[in-house]
Design an enzyme around this catalytic site. Structure first.
Site, PDB file in Angstrom:
ATOM      1  N   GLU A  27       0.839  -1.209   0.000  1.00 43.44           N
ATOM      2  CA  GLU A  27       0.000   0.000   0.000  1.00 43.44           C
ATOM      3  C   GLU A  27       0.868   1.251   0.000  1.00 43.44           C
ATOM      4  O   GLU A  27       1.870   1.322   0.719  1.00 43.44           O
ATOM      5  CB  GLU A  27      -0.890  -0.040   1.242  1.00 43.44           C
ATOM      6  CG  GLU A  27      -2.269   0.508   1.038  1.00 43.44           C
ATOM      7  CD  GLU A  27      -3.104  -0.289   0.044  1.00 43.44           C
ATOM      8  OE1 GLU A  27      -3.037  -0.001  -1.174  1.00 43.44           O
ATOM      9  OE2 GLU A  27      -3.834  -1.187   0.481  1.00 43.44           O
ATOM     10  N   LEU A  46     -12.062   0.814  -2.813  1.00 43.23           N
ATOM     11  CA  LEU A  46     -12.193  -0.203  -3.874  1.00 43.23           C
ATOM     12  C   LEU A  46     -11.943   0.394  -5.256  1.00 43.23           C
ATOM     13  O   LEU A  46     -12.192  -0.245  -6.274  1.00 43.23           O
ATOM     14  CB  LEU A  46     -13.591  -0.833  -3.832  1.00 43.23           C
ATOM     15  CG  LEU A  46     -13.931  -1.607  -2.565  1.00 43.23           C
ATOM     16  CD1 LEU A  46     -15.373  -2.107  -2.618  1.00 43.23           C
ATOM     17  CD2 LEU A  46     -12.985  -2.775  -2.377  1.00 43.23           C
ATOM     18  N   ASP A 106      -4.125   1.114  -9.561  1.00 47.20           N
ATOM     19  CA  ASP A 106      -5.571   0.936  -9.722  1.00 47.20           C
ATOM     20  C   ASP A 106      -5.951   0.785 -11.192  1.00 47.20           C
ATOM     21  O   ASP A 106      -6.701  -0.120 -11.571  1.00 47.20           O
ATOM     22  CB  ASP A 106      -6.327   2.124  -9.111  1.00 47.20           C
ATOM     23  CG  ASP A 106      -6.060   2.256  -7.621  1.00 47.20           C
ATOM     24  OD1 ASP A 106      -5.449   1.339  -7.050  1.00 47.20           O
ATOM     25  OD2 ASP A 106      -6.453   3.281  -7.044  1.00 47.20           O
TER      26      ASP A 106
HETATM   27  C1  GLA Z   1      -5.004   4.877  -4.190  1.00 45.59           C
HETATM   28  C2  GLA Z   1      -4.180   5.220  -5.432  1.00 45.59           C
HETATM   29  C3  GLA Z   1      -3.194   4.103  -5.781  1.00 45.59           C
HETATM   30  C4  GLA Z   1      -2.393   3.665  -4.570  1.00 45.59           C
HETATM   31  C5  GLA Z   1      -3.300   3.443  -3.360  1.00 45.59           C
HETATM   32  C6  GLA Z   1      -2.521   3.192  -2.091  1.00 45.59           C
HETATM   33  O1  GLA Z   1      -5.866   3.816  -4.445  1.00 45.59           O
HETATM   34  O2  GLA Z   1      -5.014   5.446  -6.548  1.00 45.59           O
HETATM   35  O3  GLA Z   1      -2.355   4.511  -6.826  1.00 45.59           O
HETATM   36  O4  GLA Z   1      -1.365   4.569  -4.286  1.00 45.59           O
HETATM   37  O5  GLA Z   1      -4.155   4.550  -3.118  1.00 45.59           O
HETATM   38  O6  GLA Z   1      -1.782   2.034  -2.209  1.00 45.59           O
END
Ligand code: GLA
Length: 389
Positions: free
Chosen positions: A37, A128, A175
């Site tokens: 994360e 999500l 994501d």
């Molecule tokens: C969000 C961002 C991702 C990532 C997460 C944390 O979802 O869009 O790029 O950095 O936070 O891991």
């Protein structure tokens, strides 16, 4: 053109699914992340998967220069001319406007007027990634509707650019990558430096993945997200003055970071340390999964949460309560907050025989503590964004 606030957007034209003759339907999934994360933008490894909770898009061309977007959930929408795409003051509109803007930049003149109904079963602000689902679904749909010929990689990158420049969140690539490249029943071990990846079997029987939505979403999320990224970049640039060989924070060896302790604020040091440890944890977690060492895997999740809470400081009271509670429960191997933080879901690894009791017990404790209902979310791992028709 993207720097102007959009004042020329016209009033929404309500669109109704009952009499909407669509040419194309797209489904775009949300994602979970098992571990790794806040390290995608630091060149780290992440372990996400696309899920069966999705946003659905119904598209048709309308033969004009006007684009009409209607959200079934909000019962609201907006319209804009394809010849004047600019940022909006309404946040969710910017995900769509940003995508249209960047497709225009890659392939000028390829998009004509269209109508689109958006219907989502992804809770917003729950970690999500409803944002990436919206961006990538929109890009996939327009690509199909107007036969633009964008590659998956182009869709991933332009969707990320839309989020950076139109929405203002300087997110990493995890994501969008996951939403586009997800595969049924598979986790993706993704190296965010070069986008090399390998699929990992997600079968953890007799354990189940349980998502618990805290139903809180503290609005620090976007500003603090960008602050974390800026802190990491500042730390790296201090280190790079002496060690230009490290292109990403995750590549800095622990002893090198330690040698910079005096030049960094305690906060910057702690954050960098978290980033380096979390990358290692992710690689260990992928190995543990492949070797079916689920207890080891679970412990790494608890450690990840500890780092996110104390060192990276992107958790909140509610999530910490949930993870602390999880630690006291037999049959729960691991739990941690998931996504950007400051609210949203925890992900829990729970033995299937105790899953129902665990959900009851934690929901009761959470209700007593905060007077808020937890929402358990059942997910299975699914394919990435696709055109259904
Ligand atoms: C969000 C961002 C991702 C990532 C997460 C944390 O979802 O869009 O790029 O950095 O936070 O891991």
């Amino acid at each position: 053109m993207k720097n102007t606030t959009q004042s020329q957007n016209r009033q929404a034209i309500p669109l109704n699914l009952e009499n909407f003759v669509q040419e194309l339907i797209v489904e775009s999934p949300g994602r979970i992340n098992l571990i790794g994360e806040h390290i995608d933008y630091n060149g780290g490894h992440v372990l996400p998967a696309a899920i069966d909770k999705k946003i659905k898009f119904y598209f048709r061309k309308n033969g004009t220069r006007l684009c009409n977007i209607w959200s079934k959930n909000f019962e609201n929408g907006f319209s804009f001319s394809i010849d004047a795409v600019a940022m909006s003051e309404v946040e969710w509109e910017n995900y769509i406007l940003g995508v249209v803007h960047y497709i225009h930049e890659i392939s000028p003149g390829s998009i004509q007027g269209f109508d689109c109904i958006v219907e989502s079963e992804l809770p917003m602000g729950s970690g999500l990634s409803s944002s990436a689902a919206l961006e990538c679904g929109m890009a996939t749909g327009l690509n199909g509707l107007f036969s633009i010929g964008l590659s998956k990689d182009q869709i991933i990158h332009l969707s990320r650019d839309a989020e950076h420049d139109f929405v203002g969140t300087k997110c990493g690539i995890m994501d969008q990558f996951t939403v586009v490249r997800g595969k049924k029943d598979q986790l993706i071990l993704l190296n965010c430096q070069n986008l090399e990846y390998r699929m990992i079997n997600a079968d953890i029987e007799p354990y189940h993945l349980v998502l618990l939505n805290s139903n809180v979403s503290h609005n620090l999320a976007s500003s603090e997200y960008n602050n974390r990224r800026a802190d990491c970049e500042a730390t790296l640039s201090i280190i790079q003055k002496k060690h230009p060989e490290y292109q990403y924070l995750v590549d800095v060896p622990e002893e090198v970071l330690l040698s910079f302790k005096d030049q960094l604020s305690p906060t910057m040091f702690e954050r960098a340390d978290y980033v380096i440890q979390e990358n290692k944890r992710t690689l260990m977690a992928a190995d543990a999964l492949e070797d079916e060492l689920f207890e080891v895997f679970g412990k790494l999740l608890f450690q990840s949460h500890h780092g996110l809470r104390h060192n990276y400081q992107v958790s909140c009271e509610e999530l910490d309560f949930m993870v602390d509670f999880a630690k006291t429960q037999a049959g729960v191997l691991g739990a941690r907050m998931m996504g950007g933080g400051f609210g949203g879901c925890t992900i829990n690894i729970v033995h299937k025989d105790v899953a129902a009791n665990y959900i009851d017990a934690i929901s009761k404790a959470y209700r007593e503590q905060f007077n808020i209902e937890l929402t358990p979310i059942e997910v299975s791992l699914s394919d990435g964004a696709e055109i259904l028709k």
